[in-house]
Scaffold this motif. Structure first.
Motif, PDB file in Angstrom:
ATOM      1  N   ALA A 103       0.870  -1.065   0.056  1.00  0.00           N
ATOM      2  CA  ALA A 103      -0.077  -0.200  -0.019  1.00  0.00           C
ATOM      3  C   ALA A 103       0.768   1.254   0.028  1.00  0.00           C
ATOM      4  O   ALA A 103       1.810   1.328   0.427  1.00  0.00           O
ATOM      5  N   ASN A 104       0.321   2.447  -0.477  1.00  0.00           N
ATOM      6  CA  ASN A 104       0.917   3.651  -0.406  1.00  0.00           C
ATOM      7  C   ASN A 104       0.924   4.045   1.065  1.00  0.00           C
ATOM      8  O   ASN A 104       0.075   4.208   1.796  1.00  0.00           O
ATOM      9  N   ALA A 105       2.138   4.822   1.467  1.00  0.00           N
ATOM     10  CA  ALA A 105       2.174   5.593   2.769  1.00  0.00           C
ATOM     11  C   ALA A 105       0.860   6.619   2.468  1.00  0.00           C
ATOM     12  O   ALA A 105       0.839   7.216   1.256  1.00  0.00           O
ATOM     13  N   TYR A 106       0.206   7.084   3.492  1.00  0.00           N
ATOM     14  CA  TYR A 106      -0.920   7.940   3.455  1.00  0.00           C
ATOM     15  C   TYR A 106      -0.308   9.308   2.847  1.00  0.00           C
ATOM     16  O   TYR A 106      -0.961  10.113   2.051  1.00  0.00           O
ATOM     17  N   VAL A 107       1.009   9.561   3.167  1.00  0.00           N
ATOM     18  CA  VAL A 107       1.635  10.818   2.614  1.00  0.00           C
ATOM     19  C   VAL A 107       1.566  10.776   1.095  1.00  0.00           C
ATOM     20  O   VAL A 107       1.505  11.657   0.537  1.00  0.00           O
ATOM     21  N   VAL A 108       1.846   9.757   0.539  1.00  0.00           N
ATOM     22  CA  VAL A 108       1.869   9.512  -0.841  1.00  0.00           C
ATOM     23  C   VAL A 108       0.184   9.786  -1.504  1.00  0.00           C
ATOM     24  O   VAL A 108       0.537  10.577  -2.363  1.00  0.00           O
ATOM     25  N   ASP A 109      -0.575   8.980  -0.924  1.00  0.00           N
ATOM     26  CA  ASP A 109      -1.839   9.478  -1.288  1.00  0.00           C
ATOM     27  C   ASP A 109      -2.305  10.816  -1.197  1.00  0.00           C
ATOM     28  O   ASP A 109      -3.027  11.560  -2.186  1.00  0.00           O
ATOM     29  N   LEU A 110      -1.929  11.546  -0.352  1.00  0.00           N
ATOM     30  CA  LEU A 110      -2.292  13.108  -0.044  1.00  0.00           C
ATOM     31  C   LEU A 110      -1.428  14.113  -1.188  1.00  0.00           C
ATOM     32  O   LEU A 110      -2.056  14.754  -1.670  1.00  0.00           O
ATOM     33  N   VAL A 111      -0.224  13.607  -1.410  1.00  0.00           N
ATOM     34  CA  VAL A 111       0.750  14.172  -2.430  1.00  0.00           C
ATOM     35  C   VAL A 111      -0.044  14.051  -3.931  1.00  0.00           C
ATOM     36  O   VAL A 111      -0.022  15.238  -4.524  1.00  0.00           O
ATOM     37  N   GLU A 112      -0.532  12.992  -4.019  1.00  0.00           N
ATOM     38  CA  GLU A 112      -0.954  12.696  -5.545  1.00  0.00           C
ATOM     39  C   GLU A 112      -2.463  13.396  -5.494  1.00  0.00           C
ATOM     40  O   GLU A 112      -2.974  13.640  -6.717  1.00  0.00           O
ATOM     41  N   LYS A 113      -3.177  13.322  -4.426  1.00  0.00           N
ATOM     42  CA  LYS A 113      -4.379  13.998  -4.216  1.00  0.00           C
ATOM     43  C   LYS A 113      -4.307  15.387  -4.890  1.00  0.00           C
ATOM     44  O   LYS A 113      -5.069  16.048  -5.440  1.00  0.00           O
ATOM     45  N   ALA A 114      -3.145  15.967  -4.422  1.00  0.00           N
ATOM     46  CA  ALA A 114      -3.089  17.494  -4.723  1.00  0.00           C
ATOM     47  C   ALA A 114      -2.514  17.686  -6.080  1.00  0.00           C
ATOM     48  O   ALA A 114      -2.625  18.897  -6.560  1.00  0.00           O
ATOM     49  N   GLY A 115      -2.292  16.432  -6.773  1.00  0.00           N
ATOM     50  CA  GLY A 115      -2.137  16.651  -8.291  1.00  0.00           C
ATOM     51  C   GLY A 115      -0.803  16.164  -8.811  1.00  0.00           C
ATOM     52  O   GLY A 115      -0.290  16.189  -9.764  1.00  0.00           O
ATOM     53  N   PHE A 116       0.276  16.180  -7.701  1.00  0.00           N
ATOM     54  CA  PHE A 116       1.675  16.062  -8.035  1.00  0.00           C
ATOM     55  C   PHE A 116       1.911  14.835  -8.736  1.00  0.00           C
ATOM     56  O   PHE A 116       1.247  13.944  -8.536  1.00  0.00           O
ATOM     57  N   ILE A 117       3.031  14.737  -9.563  1.00  0.00           N
ATOM     58  CA  ILE A 117       3.453  13.336 -10.318  1.00  0.00           C
ATOM     59  C   ILE A 117       4.724  13.102 -10.008  1.00  0.00           C
ATOM     60  O   ILE A 117       5.698  13.875 -10.135  1.00  0.00           O
ATOM     61  N   SER A 118       4.924  11.879  -9.466  1.00  0.00           N
ATOM     62  CA  SER A 118       6.137  11.273  -8.700  1.00  0.00           C
ATOM     63  C   SER A 118       6.891  10.764 -10.054  1.00  0.00           C
ATOM     64  O   SER A 118       6.443  10.417 -10.937  1.00  0.00           O
ATOM     65  N   LEU A 119       8.252  11.260 -10.177  1.00  0.00           N
ATOM     66  CA  LEU A 119       9.036  11.008 -11.029  1.00  0.00           C
ATOM     67  C   LEU A 119       9.996   9.851 -10.555  1.00  0.00           C
ATOM     68  O   LEU A 119      10.766   9.158 -11.435  1.00  0.00           O
ATOM     69  N   GLY A 120       9.748   9.142  -9.455  1.00  0.00           N
ATOM     70  CA  GLY A 120      10.655   8.208  -8.863  1.00  0.00           C
ATOM     71  C   GLY A 120      10.708   8.200  -7.250  1.00  0.00           C
ATOM     72  O   GLY A 120      10.339   9.207  -6.812  1.00  0.00           O
ATOM     73  N   LYS A 121      11.692   7.589  -7.003  1.00  0.00           N
ATOM     74  CA  LYS A 121      12.430   7.406  -5.639  1.00  0.00           C
ATOM     75  C   LYS A 121      13.812   7.906  -5.359  1.00  0.00           C
ATOM     76  O   LYS A 121      14.668   7.498  -6.055  1.00  0.00           O
ATOM     77  N   THR A 122      13.936   8.754  -4.373  1.00  0.00           N
ATOM     78  CA  THR A 122      15.092   9.446  -4.121  1.00  0.00           C
ATOM     79  C   THR A 122      16.094   8.785  -3.356  1.00  0.00           C
ATOM     80  O   THR A 122      15.548   8.047  -2.367  1.00  0.00           O
ATOM     81  N   ASN A 123      17.245   8.772  -3.469  1.00  0.00           N
ATOM     82  CA  ASN A 123      18.423   8.328  -2.787  1.00  0.00           C
ATOM     83  C   ASN A 123      18.475   8.358  -1.247  1.00  0.00           C
ATOM     84  O   ASN A 123      18.049   9.383  -0.818  1.00  0.00           O
ATOM     85  N   THR A 124      18.666   7.296  -0.400  1.00  0.00           N
ATOM     86  CA  THR A 124      18.751   7.504   0.917  1.00  0.00           C
ATOM     87  C   THR A 124      19.624   6.275   1.574  1.00  0.00           C
ATOM     88  O   THR A 124      20.061   5.332   0.731  1.00  0.00           O
ATOM     89  N   PRO A 125      20.292   6.725   2.714  1.00  0.00           N
ATOM     90  CA  PRO A 125      21.108   5.416   3.375  1.00  0.00           C
ATOM     91  C   PRO A 125      20.379   4.459   3.663  1.00  0.00           C
ATOM     92  O   PRO A 125      19.131   4.549   3.884  1.00  0.00           O
ATOM     93  N   GLU A 126      21.054   3.292   4.072  1.00  0.00           N
ATOM     94  CA  GLU A 126      20.164   2.052   4.561  1.00  0.00           C
ATOM     95  C   GLU A 126      19.309   2.385   5.776  1.00  0.00           C
ATOM     96  O   GLU A 126      19.711   2.869   6.733  1.00  0.00           O
ATOM     97  N   PHE A 127      18.226   2.196   5.480  1.00  0.00           N
ATOM     98  CA  PHE A 127      17.183   2.260   6.524  1.00  0.00           C
ATOM     99  C   PHE A 127      17.289   3.723   7.298  1.00  0.00           C
ATOM    100  O   PHE A 127      16.338   4.040   8.056  1.00  0.00           O
ATOM    101  N   GLY A 128      17.787   4.546   6.613  1.00  0.00           N
ATOM    102  CA  GLY A 128      17.578   6.094   6.709  1.00  0.00           C
ATOM    103  C   GLY A 128      18.415   6.346   8.273  1.00  0.00           C
ATOM    104  O   GLY A 128      18.238   7.430   8.853  1.00  0.00           O
ATOM    105  N   LEU A 129      19.275   5.462   8.478  1.00  0.00           N
ATOM    106  CA  LEU A 129      20.214   5.700   9.736  1.00  0.00           C
ATOM    107  C   LEU A 129      21.113   6.798   9.735  1.00  0.00           C
ATOM    108  O   LEU A 129      21.473   7.004  11.065  1.00  0.00           O
TER     109      LEU A 129
END
Length: 470
Positions: A103-129
């Motif tokens: 499932a989407n994170a709720y924040v993803v649903d809200l961003v898409e509801k506002a009309g934004f279009i995602s171009l992909g997933k941005t880089n992050t360290p392992e598990f955001g640590l």
């Protein structure tokens, strides 16, 4: 002629609404920039070009029919810690390579509801640590101001993408500074909302009270607009704040009035002090705030050093409790294994005591700060660091020590739940961005936006772009 990627999201939305540009053109323009700068920046782990263009074509149909949301057709991106049902979410780890969330994170649903279009997933360290962005999937994210230096973490890919004009704004998350650190390192605006302002649902958890989602943007108004889109509680949230009665976009246009602003530069950690660039940025920001009519008052750092070991109990317990199969431990980076090993011995009693200590201690700090409307500190103690600096020793304990040398300020506001923003007000003699941090009292996100917008108007940064990415 103004380049499309020079427009912030608000102006891109206006250009789409007036039909000066189509969403397909706008999305393709940014996709082309992602491809062109991919090797230099390491901003994206996954690019969803085909899906983005399909959604752009649908956005153009909605725009033509007059059936569009405010930001219909404007490109953005999601951090690769954030669940996206249609797109792999690796969390920066080989262990999670190819994982597609249910499932989407709720924040993803809200961003898409506002009309934004995602171009992909941005880089992050392992598990955001980490407070820097590097992993075993695509390597480091780099600040576009000097690609030999790390973009900061853990939302480093998002910050690099925004700073380089690959997207006008992006979602990040912040559990110890992970929005504000890369915002400083990449010379953009990053805003960590108050605790509970943005839902972690439906599958995420804010059990520790440290982490939350927020915007990375080139303008304060863009950040406010994105927070307006995502600041809506979901049923079942543990510590929800209600949707704001006044949109943050309106706060951006409100004069903040004359404020009493506390400032300190000393860290709460013995033996760790800010470098000269951080002090220069902080002093310059203090003078700017005074020139705007605010009372800037020196006080001692009210956060005690005793918070640090208790924070580490909570931080390490979180990753130690992650559902990672034992046979996959060998695939984890040394830094991740280090934190899991630190967290495994902690008992439920120790974790409970750490959580209570943070709550009681920071409650007293916030009570003592009631005499002030805002707080000014450096964002980071050091400029953006070379990509190899954090882990060149090969010792994860030394890695952690260097992270403390780099970012001794940001995690304090995760512990206290206060809203905090990094503003790109200063550049070093070497041309490196040096952010300063303004924080507000818990729940006072709107007044903090008002102050940040006033500062931006007095010392604009939107048109300052990294060489080679203009």
């Amino acid at each position: 002629m103004t380049q499309l990627h020079h427009l912030d999201a608000v102006d891109q939305a206006a250009a789409l609404q007036s039909r000066e540009v189509s969403s397909v053109e706008l999305v393709q323009h940014h996709l082309d920039r992602i491809v062109h700068h991919a090797d230099a920046l390491g901003a994206f782990i996954t690019v969803t070009a085909e899906l983005a263009l399909e959604r752009a074509a649908e956005a153009d149909r909605c725009l033509a029919a007059g059936d569009a949301a405010t930001f219909t057709g404007v490109p953005t991106a999601f951090k690769d810690l954030t669940f996206t049902a249609a797109t792999p979410t690796s969390m920066g780890s080989r262990v999670m390579r190819g994982f597609v969330p249910p499932a989407n994170a709720y924040v993803v649903d809200l961003v898409e509801k506002a009309g934004f279009i995602s171009l992909g997933k941005t880089n992050t360290p392992e598990f955001g640590l980490s407070s820097y962005t590097d992993n075993d999937l695509i390597g480091p994210a780099r600040t576009p101001w000097d690609t030999s230096r790390n973009a900061g973490g853990s939302s480093g890919g998002a910050a690099a993408a925004v700073a380089a004009g690959l997207v006008p704004l992006a979602q990040g998350s912040d559990g110890g500074g992970s929005i504000r650190i890369p915002a400083s390192a990449c010379g953009i605006f990053g805003f960590k909302p108050s605790r509970g302002r943005v839902s972690a649902g439906p599958l995420g958890s804010d059990w520790s009270g440290l982490a939350g989602d927020g915007p990375l943007a080139r303008s304060v108004r863009d950040a406010a607009a994105l927070l307006d889109a995502i600041a809506h509680p979901m049923p079942g949230d543990v510590r929800p704040l209600p949707a704001p009665p006044v949109p943050y976009a309106e706060w951006v246009g409100r004069p903040p009035g004359r404020l009493r602003i506390a400032r300190w530069s000393a860290t709460h950690l013995e033996g760790i002090a800010p470098g000269p660039d951080a002090i220069a940025a902080w002093e310059s920001a203090s003078a700017l705030l005074e020139s705007l009519g605010h009372d800037v008052v020196d006080i001692a750092n009210p956060f005690p050093q005793a918070l640090e070991p208790q924070f580490n109990v909570i931080w390490s317990s979180g990753i130690a409790g992650a559902l990672i199969p034992p046979e996959s431990d060998r695939l984890l980076r040394p830094n991740t294994r280090y934190w899991r090993e630190r967290g495994r011995p902690a008992s439920a009693v120790e974790l409970s005591q750490a959580l209570q200590f943070l709550e009681l201690t920071t409650r007293q700090v916030v009570t003592d700060l009631q005499a002030y409307d805002a707080i000014l500190t450096p964002t980071l103690a050091l400029p953006p660091q070379p990509v190899e600096w954090f882990n060149e020793s090969g010792d994860p304990a030394e890695d952690h020590h260097r992270e403390l040398l780099f970012t001794p300020y940001t995690a304090l506001y995760n512990m206290s739940g206060q809203p905090a923003a990094s503003l790109p007000l200063h550049w070093s003699a070497e041309g490196l961005p040096i952010g300063v941090m303004l924080a507000g009292l818990p729940g006072q996100d709107g007044p903090l936006f008002s102050l940040c917008a006033q500062v931006e108007a007095a010392a604009p940064w939107h048109d300052r772009r990294p060489p080679g990415f203009a």
